[in-house]
Design a protein around this motif. Structure first.
Motif, mmCIF file in Angstrom:
data_model
loop_
_atom_site.group_PDB
_atom_site.id
_atom_site.type_symbol
_atom_site.label_atom_id
_atom_site.label_comp_id
_atom_site.label_asym_id
_atom_site.label_seq_id
_atom_site.Cartn_x
_atom_site.Cartn_y
_atom_site.Cartn_z
ATOM 1 N N ASP A 79 0.825 -1.204 0.000
ATOM 2 C CA ASP A 79 0.000 0.000 0.000
ATOM 3 C C ASP A 79 0.860 1.255 0.000
ATOM 4 O OD1 ASP A 79 -2.561 -1.119 0.021
ATOM 5 O OD2 ASP A 79 -2.561 -1.347 2.193
ATOM 6 N N GLN A 80 0.358 2.293 -0.660
ATOM 7 C CA GLN A 80 0.846 3.645 -0.459
ATOM 8 C C GLN A 80 -0.070 4.276 0.578
ATOM 9 O OE1 GLN A 80 -0.379 6.824 -0.827
ATOM 10 N NE2 GLN A 80 1.329 8.129 -1.354
ATOM 11 N N ASN A 81 0.514 4.894 1.593
ATOM 12 C CA ASN A 81 -0.253 5.464 2.699
ATOM 13 C C ASN A 81 -0.138 6.982 2.676
ATOM 14 O OD1 ASN A 81 -0.462 2.775 3.381
ATOM 15 N ND2 ASN A 81 0.978 2.870 5.056
ATOM 16 N N THR A 82 -1.269 7.654 2.685
ATOM 17 C CA THR A 82 -1.301 9.111 2.753
ATOM 18 C C THR A 82 -2.005 9.506 4.043
ATOM 19 O OG1 THR A 82 -1.343 9.324 0.338
ATOM 20 C CG2 THR A 82 -2.070 11.224 1.615
ATOM 21 N N LEU A 83 -1.313 10.262 4.897
ATOM 22 C CA LEU A 83 -1.854 10.701 6.183
ATOM 23 C C LEU A 83 -2.406 12.109 6.016
ATOM 24 C CD1 LEU A 83 -1.422 8.473 8.304
ATOM 25 C CD2 LEU A 83 0.517 8.548 6.740
ATOM 26 N N ILE A 84 -3.656 12.310 6.446
ATOM 27 C CA ILE A 84 -4.393 13.527 6.128
ATOM 28 C C ILE A 84 -4.880 14.209 7.400
ATOM 29 C CG2 ILE A 84 -6.436 14.429 4.932
ATOM 30 C CD1 ILE A 84 -6.319 11.903 3.153
ATOM 31 N N ASP A 85 -4.752 15.536 7.450
ATOM 32 C CA ASP A 85 -5.478 16.347 8.420
ATOM 33 C C ASP A 85 -6.832 16.662 7.793
ATOM 34 O OD1 ASP A 85 -4.222 16.698 10.851
ATOM 35 O OD2 ASP A 85 -2.960 18.342 10.152
ATOM 36 N N VAL A 86 -7.865 16.039 8.317
ATOM 37 C CA VAL A 86 -9.195 16.153 7.726
ATOM 38 C C VAL A 86 -9.782 17.531 8.027
ATOM 39 C CG1 VAL A 86 -11.527 15.174 7.753
ATOM 40 C CG2 VAL A 86 -9.532 13.666 7.913
ATOM 41 N N ASP A 87 -10.443 18.123 7.032
ATOM 42 C CA ASP A 87 -11.108 19.407 7.235
ATOM 43 C C ASP A 87 -12.164 19.302 8.326
ATOM 44 O OD1 ASP A 87 -9.578 20.441 5.222
ATOM 45 O OD2 ASP A 87 -11.215 20.667 3.773
ATOM 46 N N ALA A 88 -12.420 20.429 9.001
ATOM 47 C CA ALA A 88 -13.371 20.439 10.112
ATOM 48 C C ALA A 88 -14.738 19.906 9.698
ATOM 49 C CB ALA A 88 -13.497 21.856 10.670
ATOM 50 N N ALA A 89 -15.174 20.239 8.483
ATOM 51 C CA ALA A 89 -16.499 19.815 8.038
ATOM 52 C C ALA A 89 -16.601 18.307 7.862
ATOM 53 C CB ALA A 89 -16.854 20.515 6.727
ATOM 54 N N ASP A 90 -15.462 17.619 7.743
ATOM 55 C CA ASP A 90 -15.462 16.175 7.509
ATOM 56 C C ASP A 90 -14.965 15.378 8.710
ATOM 57 O OD1 ASP A 90 -16.430 16.542 4.965
ATOM 58 O OD2 ASP A 90 -14.480 16.400 3.980
ATOM 59 N N LEU A 91 -14.790 16.020 9.867
ATOM 60 C CA LEU A 91 -14.259 15.305 11.028
ATOM 61 C C LEU A 91 -15.203 14.222 11.531
ATOM 62 C CD1 LEU A 91 -12.467 18.083 13.122
ATOM 63 C CD2 LEU A 91 -11.435 16.139 11.942
ATOM 64 N N GLU B 171 -0.094 7.859 12.683
ATOM 65 C CA GLU B 171 1.313 8.274 12.685
ATOM 66 C C GLU B 171 1.425 9.782 12.490
ATOM 67 O OE1 GLU B 171 5.342 7.303 10.054
ATOM 68 O OE2 GLU B 171 3.553 6.078 9.836
ATOM 69 N N ALA B 172 0.514 10.332 11.710
ATOM 70 C CA ALA B 172 0.437 11.777 11.486
ATOM 71 C C ALA B 172 -0.969 12.080 10.998
ATOM 72 C CB ALA B 172 1.474 12.230 10.459
ATOM 73 N N GLY B 173 -1.431 13.308 11.254
ATOM 74 C CA GLY B 173 -2.756 13.678 10.789
ATOM 75 C C GLY B 173 -3.856 12.985 11.570
ATOM 76 N N THR B 174 -5.066 12.986 10.995
ATOM 77 C CA THR B 174 -6.225 12.424 11.683
ATOM 78 C C THR B 174 -6.874 11.264 10.944
ATOM 79 O OG1 THR B 174 -7.565 14.187 10.671
ATOM 80 C CG2 THR B 174 -6.806 14.541 12.930
ATOM 81 N N LEU B 175 -6.443 10.970 9.715
ATOM 82 C CA LEU B 175 -7.031 9.844 8.982
ATOM 83 C C LEU B 175 -6.053 9.363 7.925
ATOM 84 C CD1 LEU B 175 -10.638 9.249 7.942
ATOM 85 C CD2 LEU B 175 -8.936 9.247 6.107
ATOM 86 N N GLU B 176 -6.045 8.049 7.712
ATOM 87 C CA GLU B 176 -5.146 7.447 6.727
ATOM 88 C C GLU B 176 -5.935 7.030 5.490
ATOM 89 O OE1 GLU B 176 -1.409 4.279 6.690
ATOM 90 O OE2 GLU B 176 -2.760 4.388 8.415
ATOM 91 N N TRP B 177 -5.304 7.235 4.365
ATOM 92 C CA TRP B 177 -5.862 6.932 3.043
ATOM 93 C C TRP B 177 -4.898 5.949 2.394
ATOM 94 C CZ3 TRP B 177 -3.912 7.226 -1.809
ATOM 95 C CH2 TRP B 177 -4.730 7.515 -2.901
ATOM 96 N N GLU B 178 -5.409 4.834 1.869
ATOM 97 C CA GLU B 178 -4.508 3.804 1.354
ATOM 98 C C GLU B 178 -4.983 3.282 0.002
ATOM 99 O OE1 GLU B 178 -3.285 0.719 4.042
ATOM 100 O OE2 GLU B 178 -3.704 1.939 5.811
ATOM 101 N N LEU B 179 -4.015 3.062 -0.880
ATOM 102 C CA LEU B 179 -4.259 2.428 -2.171
ATOM 103 C C LEU B 179 -2.997 1.685 -2.566
ATOM 104 C CD1 LEU B 179 -6.106 1.995 -4.625
ATOM 105 C CD2 LEU B 179 -5.214 4.129 -5.592
ATOM 106 N N GLU B 180 -3.173 0.487 -3.113
ATOM 107 C CA GLU B 180 -2.013 -0.324 -3.478
ATOM 108 C C GLU B 180 -1.146 0.389 -4.515
ATOM 109 O OE1 GLU B 180 -2.809 -4.374 -4.498
ATOM 110 O OE2 GLU B 180 -4.265 -4.648 -2.874
ATOM 111 N N ILE B 181 0.167 0.262 -4.340
ATOM 112 C CA ILE B 181 1.121 0.923 -5.230
ATOM 113 C C ILE B 181 0.873 0.547 -6.684
ATOM 114 C CG2 ILE B 181 3.569 0.986 -5.876
ATOM 115 C CD1 ILE B 181 4.227 0.719 -2.899
ATOM 116 N N GLY B 182 0.573 -0.721 -6.919
ATOM 117 C CA GLY B 182 0.366 -1.178 -8.285
ATOM 118 C C GLY B 182 -0.885 -0.632 -8.939
ATOM 119 N N LYS B 183 -1.760 -0.006 -8.152
ATOM 120 C CA LYS B 183 -3.004 0.552 -8.680
ATOM 121 C C LYS B 183 -2.969 2.079 -8.752
ATOM 122 C CE LYS B 183 -4.406 -3.719 -7.898
ATOM 123 N NZ LYS B 183 -4.501 -4.722 -8.984
ATOM 124 N N TYR B 184 -1.825 2.682 -8.409
ATOM 125 C CA TYR B 184 -1.779 4.121 -8.165
ATOM 126 C C TYR B 184 -0.552 4.720 -8.839
ATOM 127 C CZ TYR B 184 -2.200 8.327 -5.147
ATOM 128 O OH TYR B 184 -2.350 9.601 -4.647
#
Length: 607
Positions: A127-139, A153-166
């Motif tokens: 997986d590729q992992n993207t750590l996001i600070d979610v906007d207040a409206a989406d908390l 690890e950082a931010g408030t939510l993790e977003w993941e997609l396999e490297i081979g698909k991204y």
């Protein structure tokens, strides 16, 4: 709220050039303004989702939710964590595993690959992992576990997609704005109970589940006791996404496709895909009545994607750089297609929405057939900037010349001995006998050669080349080039690398646990999956303010060593590199120092 002017609004439709859009009617303008406000308004901060809901009876109806393990259960109970590994957080009117995709907006804090690798029994690739600070409206999409003692690890939510698909062009970097649509899930593989509960009568007995409050785990417990007070820290995630738009802020980008850097502008990279890998496959994420079935089901090759990217068009807002003084013209917009060759490229309509915080509203047409077919995999890059932009930019070229591997991070004694087997015929050893026609000979276990390292410069990612065969220290020449433009005042050139040294897990991606057991047997399968993760090569982070970059027409060369990660040298025989104590002479230990590689690169200043 944005002010929508009734004058004609210029719009760019990909593939047809500029055209003038008819004035927006008053009712439509009001509706559009409400939509735009909902997209970007901070709004009221919503309460976090309770992570204990992941295991509630209501959530687990019809096979939904997560299934944790007890303190005293048998080893096979660990399969609960894969049954499923990802569960829809809100199925709505559907039955699990189906759910409606949700949109999320935020700012990227950190992006990396999963250094240890992922469970190959339900992944085609890491997986590729993207750590996001979610906007207040989406908390309201963030769970209590995301921000608790076992938080992100950082931010408030993790977003993941396999490297081979991204594809790399759409990977995010720190500070980028991100808008994504995808599957809102519980990460069931990490229940992280903390604090533990206690049995309802025998309160000195710790527990996770009711089964911990009965023999044999608790021989003194009374019949009928239950476990109370366990706090689970399941994370909510967007995993996998089916669409993502990443906007790079603060840099300079050219409207001429032949040049990468230019005047100050924003660059938005878009990727749409129905293929979310294992986390987006119906077979993989369907709960089985008995968790032991996870060791026998066969989902590969993956063929049951849950996502449908053609139910609606994809709409999102593109931020703009600061507006130059006295500029009254609408911004320039250019859409470049990044759709894989041979696939359908849908139109993109962009509309300038003026106001205190002006944006470009983009709509990707995913619902109109092209030559009788709907688009599926779609990539776009959208450059947006103002006429009259005169911010002074430092234009630099980064040339990566070599990676110097100091410690290959390969165990002296691999967790699993090497086997060579035909891709379909599990009983045939192909080290000496050729495979049947149509099959390939695959190597499993043993010393797994190879590294993977991905380097980002201000959000532009590339993969280092020539590392497939790494088993020992070596210097590998590189020829990666990055063209970047940063403001001379306040601008920063940022370099960030993420990577790992491959181990046994990497040899069995795209294979079920059933197939692993056929090749390795139960004992070695567990050794490969649990004890032979890939190895962290350390972090590389460089921040170069514009004032420290070379002077115009000059170049500087740099050598930067990674920090942290695994590996070191033996405690007495310091010349002996090691990964664990087992790699050192008897009686010695492995002194972990990390820093397993150095990156060699040159930065040249053009303007």
């Amino acid at each position: 709220m944005f002010e929508l002017k009734r004058a004609a609004v210029p719009e760019l439709r990909f593939g047809s050039g500029w055209r003038t859009r008819r004035p927006i009617g008053e009712g439509a303008a009001r509706a559009a303004a409400i939509v735009f406000a909902l997209l970007v308004s901070a709004g009221t901060v919503l309460a976090y989702v309770d992570s204990n809901d992941a295991v509630s009876p209501q959530t687990q109806m019809n096979g939904g939710g997560c299934y944790p393990v007890s303190l005293n259960g048998p080893p096979t109970e660990m399969l609960n964590l894969l049954n499923p590994e990802w569960a829809a957080l809100d199925v709505g009117t559907h039955l699990p595993p189906d759910s409606d995709p949700l949109a999320l907006h935020g700012t990227v804090v950190f992006a990396k690959i999963n250094e240890g690798g992922d469970d190959p029994g339900d992944h085609d690739s890491d997986d590729q992992n993207t750590l996001i600070d979610v906007d207040a409206a989406d908390l309201g999409l963030v769970a209590t576990g995301n921000v608790g003692p076992h938080g992100e690890e950082a931010g408030t939510l993790e977003w993941e997609l396999e490297i081979g698909k991204y594809p790399l062009f759409a990977w995010a970097g720190p500070g980028d704005r991100i808008t994504t649509v995808g599957r809102w899930i519980w990460d069931c593989g990490h229940p992280d109970p903390d604090p533990l509960g206690s049995c309802s009568t025998t309160m000195t007995q710790q527990c996770i589940l009711d089964s911990d409050c009965a023999a044999p785990g608790c021989p003194t417990c009374l019949p009928g006791e239950t476990c109370v007070g366990t706090v689970f820290n399941y994370h909510s995630e967007i995993h996998p996404p089916q669409a993502v738009a990443v906007t790079r802020l603060g840099g300079g980008y050219s409207f001429n496709r032949r040049r990468r850097s230019g005047r100050r502008a924003t660059r938005t990279d878009l990727w749409i895909t129905p293929d979310g890998g294992g986390a987006g496959d119906r077979c993989v994420v369907t709960h089985q009545a008995d968790s032991s079935e996870q060791a026998t089901i066969e989902c590969f090759p993956l063929s049951q994607p849950l996502a449908n990217v053609n139910t609606t068009n994809l709409a999102f807002d593109i931020p703009l750089p600061p507006r130059p003084a006295n500029t009254t013209r609408p911004p320039r917009v250019r859409v470049n297609d990044q759709t894989p060759s041979g696939l359908l490229a849908p139109a993109v309509v962009t509309t300038f929405v003026d106001g205190p915080t002006p944006v470009v509203h983009a709509v990707v047409d995913m619902t109109t057939p092209i030559a009788g077919q709907l688009p599926t995999l779609v990539g776009k890059t959208i450059i947006a900037g103002w006429h009259g932009e005169r911010t002074r930019m430092a234009k630099v070229r980064l040339a990566v010349t070599a990676i110097e591997i100091l410690n290959a991070l390969k165990p002296v004694n691999p967790a699993v001995s090497q086997r060579m087997r035909c891709s379909e015929t599990s009983t045939q050893d192909c080290s000496a006998t050729p495979c049947p026609p149509g099959e390939t000979c695959r190597t499993f276990g043993g010393t797994i050669p190879g590294w993977e390292v991905f380097l980002e410069a201000n959000g532009n990612w590339q993969k280092l080349a020539g590392l497939d065969g790494i088993v020992a220290p070596a210097t590998v020449p590189q020829s990666l080039l990055y063209e970047e433009a940063v403001p001379t005042t306040g601008g920063i050139l940022r370099l960030h690398a993420t990577g790992h040294s491959l181990d046994c897990r990497e040899s069995v991606y795209g294979m079920s646990i059933r197939r692993d057991a056929e090749i390795f047997g139960p004992t070695d399968t567990l050794a490969c999956l649990l004890n032979a993760a890939s190895h962290d090569v350390g972090d590389l982070e460089v921040m170069l303010p514009a004032a420290t970059l070379p002077a115009r027409g000059q170049s500087d060369s740099y050598v930067t060593q990674s920090v942290g990660g695994e590996g070191g040298s033996c405690s007495t025989t310091a010349s002996q590199l090691c990964l664990t104590d087992a790699d050192c002479p008897s009686g010695e230990t492995c002194t972990v120092t990390g820093g397993s590689y150095r990156l060699h690169y040159t930065i040249s200043r053009r303007l």
